[in-house]
Motif scaffolding. Structure first.
Motif, mmCIF file in Angstrom:
data_model
loop_
_atom_site.group_PDB
_atom_site.id
_atom_site.type_symbol
_atom_site.label_atom_id
_atom_site.label_comp_id
_atom_site.label_asym_id
_atom_site.label_seq_id
_atom_site.Cartn_x
_atom_site.Cartn_y
_atom_site.Cartn_z
ATOM 1 N N GLN A 33 0.876 -1.163 0.000
ATOM 2 C CA GLN A 33 0.000 0.000 0.000
ATOM 3 C C GLN A 33 0.914 1.213 0.000
ATOM 4 O O GLN A 33 1.754 1.355 0.888
ATOM 5 C CB GLN A 33 -0.909 0.018 1.211
ATOM 6 C CG GLN A 33 -1.828 1.228 1.236
ATOM 7 C CD GLN A 33 -2.824 1.144 2.365
ATOM 8 O OE1 GLN A 33 -3.573 0.195 2.445
ATOM 9 N NE2 GLN A 33 -2.803 2.137 3.233
ATOM 10 N N SER A 34 0.759 2.047 -1.001
ATOM 11 C CA SER A 34 1.649 3.187 -1.179
ATOM 12 C C SER A 34 0.841 4.477 -1.183
ATOM 13 O O SER A 34 -0.228 4.549 -1.778
ATOM 14 C CB SER A 34 2.396 3.037 -2.515
ATOM 15 O OG SER A 34 3.163 4.180 -2.791
ATOM 16 N N THR A 35 1.379 5.498 -0.525
ATOM 17 C CA THR A 35 0.754 6.816 -0.511
ATOM 18 C C THR A 35 1.734 7.821 -1.105
ATOM 19 O O THR A 35 2.916 7.827 -0.744
ATOM 20 C CB THR A 35 0.368 7.234 0.920
ATOM 21 O OG1 THR A 35 -0.545 6.268 1.440
ATOM 22 C CG2 THR A 35 -0.280 8.607 0.950
ATOM 23 N N SER A 36 1.250 8.635 -2.022
ATOM 24 C CA SER A 36 2.069 9.703 -2.588
ATOM 25 C C SER A 36 1.388 11.038 -2.307
ATOM 26 O O SER A 36 0.168 11.155 -2.376
ATOM 27 C CB SER A 36 2.281 9.496 -4.089
ATOM 28 O OG SER A 36 1.058 9.464 -4.771
ATOM 29 N N ASN A 50 -2.587 10.481 -2.628
ATOM 30 C CA ASN A 50 -3.103 9.392 -3.443
ATOM 31 C C ASN A 50 -2.611 8.080 -2.828
ATOM 32 O O ASN A 50 -1.409 7.873 -2.707
ATOM 33 C CB ASN A 50 -2.603 9.534 -4.887
ATOM 34 C CG ASN A 50 -3.100 8.431 -5.771
ATOM 35 O OD1 ASN A 50 -4.276 8.095 -5.744
ATOM 36 N ND2 ASN A 50 -2.205 7.862 -6.562
ATOM 37 N N THR A 51 -3.535 7.214 -2.418
ATOM 38 C CA THR A 51 -3.165 5.915 -1.854
ATOM 39 C C THR A 51 -3.625 4.832 -2.806
ATOM 40 O O THR A 51 -4.743 4.867 -3.304
ATOM 41 C CB THR A 51 -3.800 5.712 -0.466
ATOM 42 O OG1 THR A 51 -3.320 6.742 0.402
ATOM 43 C CG2 THR A 51 -3.426 4.369 0.126
ATOM 44 N N MET A 52 -2.733 3.892 -3.064
ATOM 45 C CA MET A 52 -3.048 2.791 -3.971
ATOM 46 C C MET A 52 -2.365 1.518 -3.499
ATOM 47 O O MET A 52 -1.429 1.564 -2.699
ATOM 48 C CB MET A 52 -2.612 3.125 -5.393
ATOM 49 C CG MET A 52 -1.117 3.336 -5.535
ATOM 50 S SD MET A 52 -0.613 3.884 -7.173
ATOM 51 C CE MET A 52 -0.985 2.464 -8.139
ATOM 52 N N LYS A 53 -2.852 0.394 -3.987
ATOM 53 C CA LYS A 53 -2.240 -0.904 -3.707
ATOM 54 C C LYS A 53 -1.655 -1.419 -5.004
ATOM 55 O O LYS A 53 -2.214 -1.193 -6.081
ATOM 56 C CB LYS A 53 -3.280 -1.887 -3.185
ATOM 57 C CG LYS A 53 -3.836 -1.484 -1.840
ATOM 58 C CD LYS A 53 -4.913 -2.452 -1.398
ATOM 59 C CE LYS A 53 -5.531 -1.956 -0.096
ATOM 60 N NZ LYS A 53 -6.676 -2.749 0.303
ATOM 61 N N PRO A 65 4.094 2.355 -8.914
ATOM 62 C CA PRO A 65 3.560 2.833 -10.187
ATOM 63 C C PRO A 65 3.040 4.262 -10.077
ATOM 64 O O PRO A 65 2.742 4.740 -8.979
ATOM 65 C CB PRO A 65 2.424 1.850 -10.491
ATOM 66 C CG PRO A 65 2.129 1.147 -9.221
ATOM 67 C CD PRO A 65 3.328 1.258 -8.347
ATOM 68 N N PRO A 66 2.932 4.956 -11.211
ATOM 69 C CA PRO A 66 2.452 6.343 -11.177
ATOM 70 C C PRO A 66 0.962 6.400 -10.834
ATOM 71 O O PRO A 66 0.248 5.407 -10.980
ATOM 72 C CB PRO A 66 2.691 6.829 -12.609
ATOM 73 C CG PRO A 66 2.674 5.593 -13.441
ATOM 74 C CD PRO A 66 3.227 4.500 -12.565
#
Length: 140
Positions: A33-36, A50-53, A65-66
């Motif tokens: 899980q990444s937050t940018s 923006n949080t994505m898995k 990934p972008p």
């Protein structure tokens, strides 16, 4: 008629069993899980984080990934100990070039940032992430 009803019951039941199956010990990927968070110098506010898995290969050196709406290519990726650096060029909503650095603070977490230039502006994207499980079909 009975066979048709049985097939309609078996399909959802099979899907449920697959969903409830525990992750395999030999799963090829790591679920992150990444937050940018984008920060633009001189701006009175920052866009929402923006949080994505994403699923990455267990030995991947690639950055996250972008975000949606961007298509980025990564080059000059290097790993030195727990640090990964790379150059990136993005197209999409805004064309950008940049350099990123990510540090694996622990085997289960990372922090970092990407410094971009776009349309005469400097944009910093701060990154953080944590492992949340295992997965199939890793990227990179």
């Amino acid at each position: 008629m009975i066979k048709s009803r049985l097939n309609r019951l078996l399909a959802p039941t099979s899907l449920l069993l697959i969903a409830l199956t525990p992750a395999r010990a030999d799963a090829p990927g790591v679920l992150w899980q990444s937050t940018s968070q984008m920060v633009m110098e001189g701006m009175p506010f920052s866009p929402r984080p923006n949080t994505m898995k994403f699923c990455a290969a267990a030995d991947s050196n690639n950055p996250p990934p972008p975000p949606p709406g961007q298509s980025c290519t990564v080059s000059n990726t290097q790993r030195n100990g727990n640090k990964v650096t790379w150059d990136t060029q993005c197209t999409g909503e805004m064309e950008m070039t940049g350099h990123g650095e990510m540090t694996y603070d622990t085997p289960d977490s990372f922090t970092g940032e990407i410094n971009f230039t776009a349309e005469g502006m400097t944009i910093t994207t701060r990154l953080s992430g944590k492992k949340i499980g295992e997965c199939d079909n890793p990227i990179g």
